[in-house]
Design a protein around this motif. Structure first.
Motif, PDB file in Angstrom:
ATOM      1  N   LEU A   1      33.076  28.286 -31.806  1.00  0.00           N
ATOM      2  CA  LEU A   1      32.321  29.313 -32.536  1.00  0.00           C
ATOM      3  C   LEU A   1      32.982  29.730 -33.848  1.00  0.00           C
ATOM      4  O   LEU A   1      32.303  30.228 -34.753  1.00  0.00           O
TER       5      LEU A   1
ATOM      6  N   ALA B   1      31.572  29.102 -37.455  1.00  0.00           N
ATOM      7  CA  ALA B   1      30.340  29.804 -37.857  1.00  0.00           C
ATOM      8  C   ALA B   1      30.564  31.297 -38.042  1.00  0.00           C
ATOM      9  O   ALA B   1      29.740  31.955 -38.685  1.00  0.00           O
TER      10      ALA B   1
ATOM     11  N   LEU C   1      24.128  31.346 -31.353  1.00  0.00           N
ATOM     12  CA  LEU C   1      25.258  30.411 -31.371  1.00  0.00           C
ATOM     13  C   LEU C   1      25.734  30.094 -29.960  1.00  0.00           C
ATOM     14  O   LEU C   1      26.001  28.939 -29.625  1.00  0.00           O
TER      15      LEU C   1
END
Length: 210
Positions: free
Chosen positions: A160, A163, A35
């Motif tokens: 982020l 996710a 990520l």
């Protein structure tokens, strides 16, 4: 001094996540690392574009593209390959101050900012010789200021969170992170702006009249 991994781990810590990424490149295959690998470059570019950061600002004399049509502009110049955003286009001229044996020829340190247009990797303007001030996308992480690092980490954490944290908890955390980002960005901008002290270039009227 911050590096990419430490910034990513700081962002992950803001999520309440385990901040133990060692590298965002192969061979590490963790979800966190992947990520960060995808989102970190976009976060950096977005944040660099939000302000004329002193550590990311460059000045460069750019070459004229003589075979290009100006489309209403007198000159066409090559945009620097690392330009994220052009701040200004200026032309530095040299002028004689006094007609005197001891007169000096000196550069005009405060030239008038010229009108310009950026399109398709080219700069259109009416100056004879363009000096471009721009925000560079090719800025080494070691040049980031501490306040910029904090703002970047909050911004990356905000990217982020979707996710890593789901549902209402994720939405609440995203809002809190964005507020923290706005505060840290304001602090970083204010401190960065204080790094610049413009030089006042004054020519008395009796000299201008000569």
């Amino acid at each position: 001094m911050a590096d990419v991994v430490s910034i990513c781990n700081l962002a992950l810590s803001y999520l309440g996540d385990a901040a133990n990424v060692v590298s965002i490149d192969a061979p590490e295959k963790s979800t966190q690392a992947e990520l960060c690998r995808r989102l970190y470059p976009m976060a950096v570019r977005a944040l660099l574009d939000m302000h004329d950061w002193s550590f990311a600002t460059k000045r460069k004399a750019v070459p004229e593209l003589v075979d290009e049509g100006g489309f209403g502009w007198r000159k066409v110049f090559q945009l620097p390959s690392d330009s994220l955003r052009v701040i200004s286009v200026k032309e530095y001229r040299y002028q004689s101050v006094l007609r005197h044996p001891f007169a000096h020829v000196f550069p005009d340190h405060d030239p008038t900012q010229a009108e310009f247009e950026v399109k398709d990797g080219k700069i259109y303007s009416n100056v004879e010789n363009a000096v471009v001030q721009y925000v560079s996308s090719n800025t080494d992480v070691s040049r980031f200021t501490p306040d910029f690092v904090v703002a970047l980490a909050y911004f990356l954490a905000h990217q982020l969170v979707g996710a890593r944290v789901k549902g209402k908890e994720g939405q609440t955390l995203a809002q809190a992170l964005f507020k923290q980002f706005q505060v840290s960005l304001s602090i970083a901008k204010t401190k960065d702006a204080s790094q610049e002290q413009k030089r006042i270039h004054f020519v008395p009227s009796w000299i201008k009249a000569r």
